[in-house]
Each structure stands twice: as structure tokens, then as C-alpha cells.
Design a protein around this motif. Structure first.
Motif, PDB file in Angstrom:
ATOM      1  N   GLN A 143     -17.156 116.344  -1.930  1.00 51.30           N
ATOM      2  CA  GLN A 143     -18.505 116.085  -1.419  1.00 51.30           C
ATOM      3  C   GLN A 143     -19.413 115.662  -2.570  1.00 51.30           C
ATOM      4  OE1 GLN A 143     -20.855 119.372   0.111  1.00 51.30           O
ATOM      5  NE2 GLN A 143     -21.760 118.025   1.660  1.00 51.30           N
ATOM      6  N   ALA A 144     -20.017 114.491  -2.419  1.00 48.07           N
ATOM      7  CA  ALA A 144     -20.913 113.959  -3.447  1.00 48.07           C
ATOM      8  C   ALA A 144     -22.112 114.875  -3.644  1.00 48.07           C
ATOM      9  CB  ALA A 144     -21.381 112.561  -3.063  1.00 48.07           C
ATOM     10  N   SER A 145     -22.581 114.956  -4.895  1.00 46.30           N
ATOM     11  CA  SER A 145     -23.745 115.786  -5.231  1.00 46.30           C
ATOM     12  C   SER A 145     -25.061 115.105  -4.902  1.00 46.30           C
ATOM     13  CB  SER A 145     -23.741 116.123  -6.723  1.00 46.30           C
ATOM     14  OG  SER A 145     -22.615 116.897  -7.032  1.00 46.30           O
ATOM     15  N   ASP A 146     -25.040 113.780  -4.729  1.00 45.68           N
ATOM     16  CA  ASP A 146     -26.299 113.065  -4.503  1.00 45.68           C
ATOM     17  C   ASP A 146     -26.224 112.226  -3.226  1.00 45.68           C
ATOM     18  OD1 ASP A 146     -24.574 111.059  -5.209  1.00 45.68           O
ATOM     19  OD2 ASP A 146     -25.697 110.393  -6.953  1.00 45.68           O
ATOM     20  N   GLY A 147     -27.283 111.513  -2.966  1.00 42.83           N
ATOM     21  CA  GLY A 147     -27.323 110.626  -1.808  1.00 42.83           C
ATOM     22  C   GLY A 147     -27.202 111.397  -0.509  1.00 42.83           C
ATOM     23  N   ILE A 148     -26.302 110.933   0.347  1.00 44.28           N
ATOM     24  CA  ILE A 148     -26.120 111.559   1.659  1.00 44.28           C
ATOM     25  C   ILE A 148     -25.060 112.669   1.619  1.00 44.28           C
ATOM     26  CG2 ILE A 148     -26.928 109.554   2.966  1.00 44.28           C
ATOM     27  CD1 ILE A 148     -23.940 108.859   3.454  1.00 44.28           C
ATOM     28  N   HIS A 149     -24.615 113.022   0.422  1.00 42.73           N
ATOM     29  CA  HIS A 149     -23.613 114.088   0.236  1.00 42.73           C
ATOM     30  C   HIS A 149     -22.344 113.809   1.045  1.00 42.73           C
ATOM     31  CE1 HIS A 149     -26.589 116.338  -1.981  1.00 42.73           C
ATOM     32  NE2 HIS A 149     -27.420 116.260  -0.969  1.00 42.73           N
ATOM     33  N   HIS A 150     -21.913 112.553   1.020  1.00 42.37           N
ATOM     34  CA  HIS A 150     -20.741 112.155   1.800  1.00 42.37           C
ATOM     35  C   HIS A 150     -19.454 112.720   1.197  1.00 42.37           C
ATOM     36  CE1 HIS A 150     -21.061 109.217  -1.415  1.00 42.37           C
ATOM     37  NE2 HIS A 150     -19.802 108.881  -1.203  1.00 42.37           N
ATOM     38  N   TRP A 151     -18.407 112.754   2.014  1.00 40.54           N
ATOM     39  CA  TRP A 151     -17.093 113.281   1.632  1.00 40.54           C
ATOM     40  C   TRP A 151     -16.114 112.121   1.502  1.00 40.54           C
ATOM     41  CZ3 TRP A 151     -15.936 118.529   0.982  1.00 40.54           C
ATOM     42  CH2 TRP A 151     -16.940 119.428   1.359  1.00 40.54           C
ATOM     43  N   THR A 152     -15.429 112.033   0.371  1.00 40.08           N
ATOM     44  CA  THR A 152     -14.411 111.004   0.145  1.00 40.08           C
ATOM     45  C   THR A 152     -13.348 111.548  -0.802  1.00 40.08           C
ATOM     46  OG1 THR A 152     -15.457 110.048  -1.816  1.00 40.08           O
ATOM     47  CG2 THR A 152     -16.086 109.105   0.321  1.00 40.08           C
TER      48      THR A 152
END
Length: 147
Positions: free
Chosen positions: A30-39
């Protein structure tokens, strides 16, 4: 100019019982910034790197998993094309299996959480249709090549 990134769709197989085939679980960050998307781990190609070198470096940097802890699955490579921040972007993914089911994940500051998820759960967290499709294709590929 199109943005280019590379990454690994990392998975592990876990036996639910001795009569079942191994269940496949995918690693999402899960990204720490932006929309906290999962990739899966991924990142931009640096000068002098080939695409697979980029995917392996980014996996080491973002998840703490070294190349020697992974087995790249031959025959699976997917290019995802979409528009990000009004620019065309290409992300290339390979499938990679962790050699140790309990591999330690060490996140970089770019990510705030990780999860090992079955296909359905992974597709629910992956917000982008291209990523969902890559996970589904990877799962189908693994199931079709399982012995």
C-alpha cells in the motif's frame, strides 16, 4: 514521452490441507502517499538497467526481498498500458515466487502496509482494472502450469 516502470507480481503457495492444491497468495503493497493504492512492487527504469533488473531492484528497495529469494516464472510477462497524470504509462510485470513462505517483508518509506492475499481479495484491493487483469492472468497461468 511515455513513462516506463517494471515490477514483479510476487506470490507464495500455501497448503490449506494435504488433499488440496496449494493456494496462491499475492503480495500487495500500500502506497504511503496519493490515494494509498495497492500494487505489487514496481518502479521506474534507471539508465543502464534492463526491465527485469529494474523489477528486481525495485522489489529489493520496496519490499526488502532480494533476487536470490525469488524464482522468476518463465513464460509470463505482461505489459499494462494506461494514462497516469495525463501521460501514457507502461508497466511491465513478471511473476516471481518467494523461495521461503515466511520471507521477511521490509517496507520502504514509499509504502505503509503489505498483505498476502488470495486472488479475489487481491483484486478487490487493486483499484485499477489493468492490475486486476494482470493478477487474474497470473493466477490462470500458474494454475495452468501446475503439476
Amino acid at each position: 514521452m511515455a513513462l516506463r516502470a517494471c515490477g514483479l507480481i510476487i506470490f507464495r503457495r500455501c497448503l490449506i490441507s494435504t488433499v488440496d492444491k496449494p493456494k496462491i497468495e499475492f503480495l500487495l503493497l500500500q502506497a504511503s502517499d496519493g490515494i494509498h493504492h495497492w500494487t505489487p512492487p514496481k518502479g521506474h527504469v534507471e539508465p543502464g538497467e534492463n526491465d527485469l533488473e529494474t523489477a528486481l531492484r525495485e522489489t529489493q528497495e520496496e519490499a526488502g526481498i532480494a533476487a536470490d529469494q525469488l524464482t522468476i516464472i518463465e513464460g509470463f510477462r505482461r505489459e499494462l498500458r494506461y494514462v497516469a497524470w495525463e501521460k501514457p504509462k507502461t508497466v511491465i510485470y513478471w511473476l516471481a515466487e518467494v523461495k521461503d513462505y515466511n520471507v521477511e517483508i521490509r517496507l520502504s518509506r514509499e509504502h505503509q502496509a503489505y498483505r498476502w492475499l488470495g486472488l479475489d481479495e487481491a483484486c478487490q484491493l487493486a483499484q485499477f482494472k489493468e492490475m486486476k487483469a494482470a493478477l487474474q492472468e497470473g493466477h490462470r497461468f500458474l494454475c495452468s502450469t501446475a503439476s
